[in-house]
Design a protein around this motif. Sequence first.
Motif, mmCIF file in Angstrom:
data_model
loop_
_atom_site.group_PDB
_atom_site.id
_atom_site.type_symbol
_atom_site.label_atom_id
_atom_site.label_comp_id
_atom_site.label_asym_id
_atom_site.label_seq_id
_atom_site.Cartn_x
_atom_site.Cartn_y
_atom_site.Cartn_z
ATOM 1 N N UNK A 1 0.831 -1.207 0.000
ATOM 2 C CA UNK A 1 0.000 0.000 0.000
ATOM 3 C C UNK A 1 0.868 1.260 0.000
ATOM 4 N N UNK A 2 1.895 1.261 0.852
ATOM 5 C CA UNK A 2 2.773 2.440 0.927
ATOM 6 C C UNK A 2 3.509 2.626 -0.401
ATOM 7 N N UNK A 3 3.953 1.521 -0.988
ATOM 8 C CA UNK A 3 4.627 1.605 -2.286
ATOM 9 C C UNK A 3 3.683 2.155 -3.347
ATOM 10 N N UNK A 4 2.453 1.701 -3.289
ATOM 11 C CA UNK A 4 1.442 2.175 -4.245
ATOM 12 C C UNK A 4 1.208 3.681 -4.088
ATOM 13 N N UNK A 5 1.129 4.134 -2.841
ATOM 14 C CA UNK A 5 0.942 5.570 -2.573
ATOM 15 C C UNK A 5 2.098 6.364 -3.184
ATOM 16 N N UNK A 6 3.308 5.849 -3.004
ATOM 17 C CA UNK A 6 4.482 6.548 -3.545
ATOM 18 C C UNK A 6 4.446 6.580 -5.074
ATOM 19 N N UNK A 7 4.033 5.475 -5.676
ATOM 20 C CA UNK A 7 3.959 5.436 -7.138
ATOM 21 C C UNK A 7 2.897 6.401 -7.652
ATOM 22 N N UNK A 8 1.744 6.420 -6.986
ATOM 23 C CA UNK A 8 0.665 7.318 -7.418
ATOM 24 C C UNK A 8 1.112 8.770 -7.284
ATOM 25 N N UNK A 9 1.790 9.061 -6.156
ATOM 26 C CA UNK A 9 2.248 10.441 -5.964
ATOM 27 C C UNK A 9 3.232 10.832 -7.067
ATOM 28 N N UNK A 10 4.139 9.922 -7.410
ATOM 29 C CA UNK A 10 5.094 10.244 -8.470
ATOM 30 C C UNK A 10 4.366 10.500 -9.793
ATOM 31 N N UNK A 11 3.373 9.696 -10.082
ATOM 32 C CA UNK A 11 2.601 9.890 -11.316
ATOM 33 C C UNK A 11 1.911 11.261 -11.309
ATOM 34 N N UNK A 12 1.461 11.679 -10.121
ATOM 35 C CA UNK A 12 0.849 13.008 -10.000
ATOM 36 C C UNK A 12 1.895 14.098 -10.241
ATOM 37 N N UNK A 13 3.074 13.900 -9.650
ATOM 38 C CA UNK A 13 4.139 14.909 -9.749
ATOM 39 C C UNK A 13 4.573 15.136 -11.184
ATOM 40 N N UNK A 14 4.558 14.066 -11.988
ATOM 41 C CA UNK A 14 4.991 14.227 -13.391
ATOM 42 C C UNK A 14 3.790 14.482 -14.305
ATOM 43 N N UNK A 15 2.631 14.803 -13.674
ATOM 44 C CA UNK A 15 1.413 15.145 -14.431
ATOM 45 C C UNK A 15 0.904 14.026 -15.321
ATOM 46 N N UNK A 16 1.226 12.787 -14.949
ATOM 47 C CA UNK A 16 0.713 11.657 -15.732
ATOM 48 C C UNK A 16 -0.737 11.377 -15.364
ATOM 49 N N UNK A 17 -1.109 11.726 -14.127
ATOM 50 C CA UNK A 17 -2.500 11.566 -13.665
ATOM 51 C C UNK A 17 -2.878 12.775 -12.809
ATOM 52 N N UNK A 18 -4.177 13.076 -12.696
ATOM 53 C CA UNK A 18 -4.593 14.166 -11.806
ATOM 54 C C UNK A 18 -4.381 13.768 -10.345
ATOM 55 N N UNK A 19 -4.481 14.727 -9.448
ATOM 56 C CA UNK A 19 -4.358 14.429 -8.017
ATOM 57 C C UNK A 19 -5.486 13.495 -7.597
ATOM 58 N N UNK A 20 -5.079 12.402 -6.944
ATOM 59 C CA UNK A 20 -6.044 11.404 -6.492
ATOM 60 C C UNK A 20 -6.491 11.719 -5.070
ATOM 61 N N UNK A 21 -7.572 11.074 -4.662
ATOM 62 C CA UNK A 21 -8.139 11.363 -3.342
ATOM 63 C C UNK A 21 -7.423 10.539 -2.262
ATOM 64 N N UNK A 22 -6.111 10.759 -2.148
ATOM 65 C CA UNK A 22 -5.308 9.999 -1.189
ATOM 66 C C UNK A 22 -5.050 10.834 0.063
ATOM 67 N N UNK A 23 -4.834 10.136 1.180
ATOM 68 C CA UNK A 23 -4.459 10.831 2.417
ATOM 69 C C UNK A 23 -3.261 11.746 2.168
ATOM 70 N N UNK A 24 -2.295 11.246 1.405
ATOM 71 C CA UNK A 24 -1.040 11.969 1.221
ATOM 72 C C UNK A 24 -1.225 13.375 0.648
ATOM 73 N N UNK A 25 -2.340 13.634 -0.032
ATOM 74 C CA UNK A 25 -2.566 14.973 -0.593
ATOM 75 C C UNK A 25 -3.742 15.676 0.078
#
Length: 192
Positions: free
Chosen positions: A113-137
């Motif tokens: 789960x933590x790895x997935x959060x990190x991957x999703x955040x990276x995808x957000x940072x490089x504008x590959x996906x919009x900001x997701x509804x994650x705790x981290x953001x």
Amino acid sequence: MAMRTDDWTRAKTSGVNPTQLAILELLEGRTDGLGVKEIAANLRVSQPTATDSIAALGRKGCVTKRGGETDKRAVNVGITPEGLSVLEVGRSSQSVAEQSVDALADREQEDLLVTLVKMIRHLQEIDAIPIQRMCASCRYFAPFIHSDAAKPHHCNFVNAAFGQRDIRIDCREHETADPASRAATWDAFQQG
Ligand code: SF4
């Protein structure tokens, strides 16, 4: 491939196609709905593709248009009770992806789960996906503020502590924090 097959199986069971199912999943829990542009951006499809799929879902009674009385650009698409029923049908059996996650030990699931959060955040940072509804953001997320190792995080929305394995990656109560707060929260999360 297994996850793609899961998508097709769930969509077939639900009587829609995978893109339509993805739209319904995206709209679930979003009381204000989403605009066509946002739907297309989240699914990484073109706006005409999103429009066609939304129209098909509309004919099935799964989505409805909201707002836009004075401004057509303000029209949002929202899920209907029929749409929610379609999602329920698709979730009636466990997917092979879910089975493979269940086969992992608790600690391995948490790490995944933590790895997935990190991957999703990276995808957000490089504008590959919009900001997701994650705790981290989320503006309500306070990582590692409690000394209890089992529940180190705090959600200020429900005012409760929670553990690493309960971190959300698609929370309907999520509210995006401002960029500076997001960066500070992420640093605290990483350091924890
Ligand atoms: S509101 Fe949801 S996304 Fe935000 S911190 Fe709480 S659980 Fe996480």
